[in-house]
Design a protein around this motif. Structure first.
Motif, PDB file in Angstrom:
ATOM      1  N   SER A  87       0.850  -1.201   0.000  1.00  0.00           N
ATOM      2  CA  SER A  87       0.000   0.000   0.000  1.00  0.00           C
ATOM      3  C   SER A  87       0.880   1.244   0.000  1.00  0.00           C
ATOM      4  O   SER A  87       1.735   1.426   0.889  1.00  0.00           O
ATOM      5  N   ALA A  88       0.682   2.098  -0.981  1.00  0.00           N
ATOM      6  CA  ALA A  88       1.535   3.276  -1.178  1.00  0.00           C
ATOM      7  C   ALA A  88       0.983   4.059  -2.360  1.00  0.00           C
ATOM      8  O   ALA A  88       0.012   3.645  -3.000  1.00  0.00           O
ATOM      9  N   VAL A  89       1.634   5.175  -2.645  1.00  0.00           N
ATOM     10  CA  VAL A  89       1.357   5.895  -3.894  1.00  0.00           C
ATOM     11  C   VAL A  89       2.497   5.598  -4.853  1.00  0.00           C
ATOM     12  O   VAL A  89       3.669   5.747  -4.493  1.00  0.00           O
ATOM     13  N   TYR A  90       2.148   5.180  -6.050  1.00  0.00           N
ATOM     14  CA  TYR A  90       3.143   4.829  -7.061  1.00  0.00           C
ATOM     15  C   TYR A  90       3.148   5.917  -8.131  1.00  0.00           C
ATOM     16  O   TYR A  90       2.123   6.211  -8.748  1.00  0.00           O
ATOM     17  N   PHE A  91       4.314   6.518  -8.308  1.00  0.00           N
ATOM     18  CA  PHE A  91       4.465   7.599  -9.279  1.00  0.00           C
ATOM     19  C   PHE A  91       5.280   7.129 -10.474  1.00  0.00           C
ATOM     20  O   PHE A  91       6.272   6.409 -10.338  1.00  0.00           O
ATOM     21  N   CYS A  92       4.866   7.610 -11.620  1.00  0.00           N
ATOM     22  CA  CYS A  92       5.627   7.453 -12.848  1.00  0.00           C
ATOM     23  C   CYS A  92       6.156   8.841 -13.224  1.00  0.00           C
ATOM     24  O   CYS A  92       5.498   9.862 -12.974  1.00  0.00           O
ATOM     25  N   ALA A  93       7.344   8.875 -13.791  1.00  0.00           N
ATOM     26  CA  ALA A  93       7.921  10.132 -14.271  1.00  0.00           C
ATOM     27  C   ALA A  93       8.589   9.876 -15.609  1.00  0.00           C
ATOM     28  O   ALA A  93       9.078   8.770 -15.871  1.00  0.00           O
ATOM     29  N   SER A  94       8.613  10.891 -16.468  1.00  0.00           N
ATOM     30  CA  SER A  94       9.308  10.737 -17.744  1.00  0.00           C
ATOM     31  C   SER A  94      10.150  11.968 -18.021  1.00  0.00           C
ATOM     32  O   SER A  94       9.911  13.048 -17.475  1.00  0.00           O
ATOM     33  N   GLY A  95      11.156  11.780 -18.883  1.00  0.00           N
ATOM     34  CA  GLY A  95      12.040  12.871 -19.243  1.00  0.00           C
ATOM     35  C   GLY A  95      12.806  12.541 -20.506  1.00  0.00           C
ATOM     36  O   GLY A  95      12.719  11.429 -21.032  1.00  0.00           O
ATOM     37  N   LEU A  96      13.567  13.513 -20.973  1.00  0.00           N
ATOM     38  CA  LEU A  96      14.373  13.352 -22.182  1.00  0.00           C
ATOM     39  C   LEU A  96      15.833  13.499 -21.799  1.00  0.00           C
ATOM     40  O   LEU A  96      16.241  14.513 -21.228  1.00  0.00           O
ATOM     41  N   GLN A  97      16.626  12.460 -22.035  1.00  0.00           N
ATOM     42  CA  GLN A  97      18.039  12.462 -21.694  1.00  0.00           C
ATOM     43  C   GLN A  97      18.881  12.160 -22.917  1.00  0.00           C
ATOM     44  O   GLN A  97      18.463  11.448 -23.809  1.00  0.00           O
ATOM     45  N   GLY A  98      20.106  12.669 -22.901  1.00  0.00           N
ATOM     46  CA  GLY A  98      21.050  12.338 -23.958  1.00  0.00           C
ATOM     47  C   GLY A  98      21.013  13.325 -25.110  1.00  0.00           C
ATOM     48  O   GLY A  98      20.160  14.204 -25.176  1.00  0.00           O
ATOM     49  N   GLN A  99      21.946  13.175 -26.019  1.00  0.00           N
ATOM     50  CA  GLN A  99      22.045  14.008 -27.231  1.00  0.00           C
ATOM     51  C   GLN A  99      22.089  15.480 -26.854  1.00  0.00           C
ATOM     52  O   GLN A  99      21.473  16.333 -27.521  1.00  0.00           O
ATOM     53  N   GLY A 100      22.792  15.785 -25.768  1.00  0.00           N
ATOM     54  CA  GLY A 100      22.902  17.171 -25.346  1.00  0.00           C
ATOM     55  C   GLY A 100      21.669  17.705 -24.638  1.00  0.00           C
ATOM     56  O   GLY A 100      21.633  18.856 -24.223  1.00  0.00           O
ATOM     57  N   LYS A 101      20.645  16.872 -24.493  1.00  0.00           N
ATOM     58  CA  LYS A 101      19.429  17.332 -23.826  1.00  0.00           C
ATOM     59  C   LYS A 101      19.436  16.792 -22.396  1.00  0.00           C
ATOM     60  O   LYS A 101      19.706  15.632 -22.164  1.00  0.00           O
ATOM     61  N   ASN A 102      19.100  17.628 -21.466  1.00  0.00           N
ATOM     62  CA  ASN A 102      19.187  17.223 -20.075  1.00  0.00           C
ATOM     63  C   ASN A 102      18.212  18.051 -19.261  1.00  0.00           C
ATOM     64  O   ASN A 102      18.570  19.069 -18.696  1.00  0.00           O
ATOM     65  N   TYR A 103      16.963  17.644 -19.249  1.00  0.00           N
ATOM     66  CA  TYR A 103      15.935  18.428 -18.593  1.00  0.00           C
ATOM     67  C   TYR A 103      15.499  17.748 -17.305  1.00  0.00           C
ATOM     68  O   TYR A 103      15.850  16.618 -17.018  1.00  0.00           O
ATOM     69  N   GLY A 104      14.670  18.460 -16.544  1.00  0.00           N
ATOM     70  CA  GLY A 104      14.064  17.841 -15.362  1.00  0.00           C
ATOM     71  C   GLY A 104      13.011  16.837 -15.797  1.00  0.00           C
ATOM     72  O   GLY A 104      12.625  16.780 -16.961  1.00  0.00           O
ATOM     73  N   TYR A 105      12.568  16.028 -14.882  1.00  0.00           N
ATOM     74  CA  TYR A 105      11.571  15.015 -15.181  1.00  0.00           C
ATOM     75  C   TYR A 105      10.181  15.508 -14.809  1.00  0.00           C
ATOM     76  O   TYR A 105      10.016  16.302 -13.893  1.00  0.00           O
ATOM     77  N   THR A 106       9.172  14.989 -15.510  1.00  0.00           N
ATOM     78  CA  THR A 106       7.778  15.329 -15.246  1.00  0.00           C
ATOM     79  C   THR A 106       7.103  14.139 -14.598  1.00  0.00           C
ATOM     80  O   THR A 106       7.192  13.015 -15.114  1.00  0.00           O
ATOM     81  N   PHE A 107       6.401  14.404 -13.503  1.00  0.00           N
ATOM     82  CA  PHE A 107       5.750  13.334 -12.764  1.00  0.00           C
ATOM     83  C   PHE A 107       4.269  13.254 -13.104  1.00  0.00           C
ATOM     84  O   PHE A 107       3.619  14.268 -13.384  1.00  0.00           O
ATOM     85  N   GLY A 108       3.741  12.022 -13.038  1.00  0.00           N
ATOM     86  CA  GLY A 108       2.307  11.813 -13.127  1.00  0.00           C
ATOM     87  C   GLY A 108       1.644  12.087 -11.781  1.00  0.00           C
ATOM     88  O   GLY A 108       2.317  12.396 -10.794  1.00  0.00           O
ATOM     89  N   SER A 109       0.319  11.955 -11.749  1.00  0.00           N
ATOM     90  CA  SER A 109      -0.450  12.220 -10.528  1.00  0.00           C
ATOM     91  C   SER A 109      -0.403  11.067  -9.538  1.00  0.00           C
ATOM     92  O   SER A 109      -0.838  11.222  -8.402  1.00  0.00           O
ATOM     93  N   GLY A 110       0.102   9.942  -9.976  1.00  0.00           N
ATOM     94  CA  GLY A 110       0.250   8.817  -9.062  1.00  0.00           C
ATOM     95  C   GLY A 110      -0.950   7.890  -9.034  1.00  0.00           C
ATOM     96  O   GLY A 110      -2.068   8.272  -9.384  1.00  0.00           O
ATOM     97  N   THR A 111      -0.700   6.647  -8.621  1.00  0.00           N
ATOM     98  CA  THR A 111      -1.759   5.671  -8.346  1.00  0.00           C
ATOM     99  C   THR A 111      -1.698   5.359  -6.865  1.00  0.00           C
ATOM    100  O   THR A 111      -0.663   4.899  -6.363  1.00  0.00           O
ATOM    101  N   ARG A 112      -2.801   5.625  -6.173  1.00  0.00           N
ATOM    102  CA  ARG A 112      -2.855   5.341  -4.736  1.00  0.00           C
ATOM    103  C   ARG A 112      -3.381   3.923  -4.559  1.00  0.00           C
ATOM    104  O   ARG A 112      -4.546   3.649  -4.831  1.00  0.00           O
ATOM    105  N   LEU A 113      -2.508   3.028  -4.128  1.00  0.00           N
ATOM    106  CA  LEU A 113      -2.861   1.614  -3.981  1.00  0.00           C
ATOM    107  C   LEU A 113      -3.090   1.270  -2.524  1.00  0.00           C
ATOM    108  O   LEU A 113      -2.264   1.590  -1.668  1.00  0.00           O
TER     109      LEU A 113
END
Lengths: 116, 111
Positions: A87-113
């Protein structure tokens, strides 16, 4: 404003049942993370992928958890069989890495299980 | 192994008072540090990146490599700053892109 979409938002299940959580990363992002958030442990990294390949899943209990990216638009996290301690909140996050690109990650709203 | 430590689980201040949320890290390579904020039951949002050297919502953070710290500061706290704050470190090298979080600090700003 691009968003990471997670489904379901809430899930209540009985101990022993299989749980599948889904994540749609932002289009074009090549890196996807799964985190688990609890009051006691904070944010724990479970697994992460680059270009759909798993890079690190050392934080994931292998006997019951599995993470996959069947295609670039979908990441899944499965628990089988589920236990109350999951039982927890599970978050997914995505981002763009490599090829000179290096940004912060964006998180989803989560699944509360909640596993009862 | 990399490690991010936020020594304060809870921090309370009054509106208008200065606030500092502490973050220390341990990492053998060249770190990239972030602060994320999570308002009540919402998603995590990126607040600051050390390489941007920007100020967001009045918050600033300076990377101090000598002290291995990346403390978050605001001179005058507001009630709407009440939230959970996470410090995070992004690795390079073979674990390029891996993001590790501290335990988080719950900031409460009282009226």
């Amino acid at each position: 404003d691009a968003r990471v979409t997670q489904t379901p938002r809430h899930k209540v299940t009985e101990m022993g049942q299989e749980v599948t959580m889904r994540c749609q990363p932002i289009l074009g992002h090549n890196t996807v993370f799964w985190y688990r958030q609890t009051m006691m442990q904070g944010l724990e990294l479970l697994a992460y992928f680059r270009n759909r390949a798993p890079l690190d899943d050392s934080g994931m209990p292998k006997d019951r958890f599995s993470a996959e990216m069947p295609d670039a638009t979908l990441a899944t996290l499965k628990i089988q069989p589920s236990e109350p301690r999951d039982s927890a909140v599970y978050f997914c996050a995505s981002g763009l890495q490599g090829q000179g690109k290096n940004y912060g990650y964006t998180f989803g709203s989560g699944t509360r299980l909640t596993v009862v | 192994a990399q490690r991010v430590t936020q020594p304060e689980k809870l921090l309370s201040v009054f509106k208008g008072a200065p606030v500092e949320l502490k973050c220390n890290y341990s990492y053998s390579g060249s770190p990239e540090l972030f602060w994320y904020v999570q308002y009540s039951r919402q998603r995590l949002q990126l607040l600051l990146r050390h390489i941007s050297r920007e100020s967001i919502k009045g918050f600033t953070a300076d990377l101090n490599k000598g002290e291995t710290s990346f403390h978050l500061k605001k001179p005058f706290a507001q009630e709407e700053d009440s939230a959970m704050y996470y410090c995070a470190l992004r690795e390079g090298g073979t674990s390029y892109g891996k993001l590790t979080f501290g335990q988080g600090t719950i900031l409460t700003v009282h009226p």
